[in-house]
Enzyme design. Sequence first.
Site, mmCIF file in Angstrom:
data_model
loop_
_atom_site.group_PDB
_atom_site.id
_atom_site.type_symbol
_atom_site.label_atom_id
_atom_site.label_comp_id
_atom_site.label_asym_id
_atom_site.label_seq_id
_atom_site.Cartn_x
_atom_site.Cartn_y
_atom_site.Cartn_z
ATOM 1 N N PHE A 158 38.683 40.886 39.822
ATOM 2 C CA PHE A 158 37.405 41.501 39.454
ATOM 3 C C PHE A 158 36.714 40.781 38.314
ATOM 4 O O PHE A 158 35.493 40.875 38.172
ATOM 5 C CB PHE A 158 37.610 42.975 39.067
ATOM 6 C CG PHE A 158 38.299 43.168 37.732
ATOM 7 C CD1 PHE A 158 37.584 43.121 36.538
ATOM 8 C CD2 PHE A 158 39.664 43.418 37.657
ATOM 9 C CE1 PHE A 158 38.218 43.290 35.309
ATOM 10 C CE2 PHE A 158 40.297 43.600 36.436
ATOM 11 C CZ PHE A 158 39.565 43.532 35.259
ATOM 12 N N GLU B 137 50.274 41.701 28.756
ATOM 13 C CA GLU B 137 48.904 41.250 28.989
ATOM 14 C C GLU B 137 48.008 42.487 29.038
ATOM 15 O O GLU B 137 48.103 43.305 29.951
ATOM 16 C CB GLU B 137 48.778 40.471 30.298
ATOM 17 C CG GLU B 137 47.365 39.950 30.506
ATOM 18 C CD GLU B 137 47.176 39.251 31.845
ATOM 19 O OE1 GLU B 137 46.303 38.356 31.911
ATOM 20 O OE2 GLU B 137 47.871 39.593 32.817
ATOM 21 N N LYS C 77 38.545 37.452 50.150
ATOM 22 C CA LYS C 77 38.785 38.869 49.899
ATOM 23 C C LYS C 77 38.486 39.134 48.425
ATOM 24 O O LYS C 77 39.305 38.898 47.554
ATOM 25 C CB LYS C 77 40.232 39.236 50.230
ATOM 26 C CG LYS C 77 40.463 40.691 50.681
ATOM 27 C CD LYS C 77 40.023 41.758 49.685
ATOM 28 C CE LYS C 77 40.969 41.886 48.523
ATOM 29 N NZ LYS C 77 40.547 42.999 47.587
ATOM 30 N N CYS D 229 41.519 35.648 31.877
ATOM 31 C CA CYS D 229 42.900 35.171 31.847
ATOM 32 C C CYS D 229 43.090 34.084 30.796
ATOM 33 O O CYS D 229 44.220 33.752 30.447
ATOM 34 C CB CYS D 229 43.327 34.656 33.220
ATOM 35 S SG CYS D 229 42.483 33.163 33.746
#
Length: 499
Positions: free
Chosen positions: A152, A384, A176, A284
Amino acid sequence: MSGTKTINHWLDGKLFEGASGLLAPVTNPATGRVTGEVALADVADSRAVIDAAAAAFPAWRDTSLAKRTQVLFAFRELLNERKHELAEIITAEHGKVLSDALGEVTRGQEVVEFACGIPHLLKGAFSENASTKVDVHSMRQPLGPIAIISPFNFPAMVPMWFFPLAIAAGNTVVLKPSEKDPSAAIWMAELWAEAGLPPGVFNVLQGDRTAVNELLVNPSIKAVSFVGSTPIAQYVYAAGTAHGKRVQALGGAKNHAIVLPDADLDLAADAMVNAGFGSAGERCMAISALVAVGEIADELVAKIAERTRTLKIGDGTRDSDMGPLVTKTHRDHVASYIDAGEAAGATLVVDGREVQADGAADGFWLGPTLIDNVTPEMSVYTDEIFGPVLSVVRVETYDEALQLVNSSPFGNGTAIFTNDGGAARRFQNEVEVGMVGINVPIPVPMAYYSFGGWKNSLYGDTHAHGMEGVHFFTRAKAVTTRWLDPSHGGLNLGFPQNI
């Protein structure tokens, strides 16, 4: 949900409603309001989209490099002209501010531009007379239909890490996207059609776990590119490879930045704020752990706190520095780590839970948070978090700092801030991380290099884009040739053409 739009699949160059009848809400994070519904594919819908990609592959594989490149250039020009449209779509569904969304599109466009050089990137080698009157040459050929499962946080850039090279190399694609922000994928599909890409070469499969699982087991899919959390990356890699697929699965991260005593502290403080809180920390490559070495810690934390308090949090369409988090559930999850860090004895310097945002009351707001005196056993350090939380760990020496980074199970990105060239050179050699910045907080490589980490940040042997990306989407073939008689093609005085 009357009055909301429905975001469907894209199959054979047009929208495809599917037959599952399953829908999920799509929300504007800045208002908390549902703005649309996304179709969720069942197995039959998934197979229909995959079959379209499989049917289109033979013709696209045999399309000349010249024609493929023309389509890539057309897509690049259309994207450059209309990238503000895509940025607005991203902001409306993800929540990041418009300038950040535009930056995402621009970085993705770099891979499109790299892929425009595919004729050069696919060149093989040739050895004449390897044996008497025997020649040997090599070539790289496409794999077939490729699945891209994207997260996302970068609904445009992450897919563009993969599909430009996959398509340029002669593969077909099933994308996808995340069901949290699915509209960007359809916008890009429409742009491909406008650029002249044949139907079936680029397809969009909306959905959840059901769609993902079909992509992982369906024999028509030859390779899978995935970006997401480490547990899901492990699952995708294991399931995909068990079904004979080539898989690159980019997982999670816990990125450290080491600041040495000789560093420019103003530069370092600016970088920590930018890298820790940009896109609400939903990157990330965000810096989430600052390792302050020696006596500079107090001064550095004070500088970061001063800058953090100036940030304007609000609706991404307004004059804001940072937007909301993507969902209420994720906002509450990130806030729980702040609670845990405070309970464990860390020092809360700037508390994002108290933010007064310039936006709707029901938006998913959490302000930038700075936590000092964090220790390595605290969950705010080990996990994380994927939110605007910057933890400060204090150590006395470079060796302690290096050991902290190398002990992490993640190895995605890291940075060091120093004016000592020797220390920087030693760090880039000794650190066990895939992407390293020296006085650069988010060391995302340019498109002609490759993106990817080490350890639990990557499953598979191949990184994204660059030459590793070209190799992932192709396979090598060596051909040994002996011709007994010369052949003659007849006369043709016309100028040779690349067609």
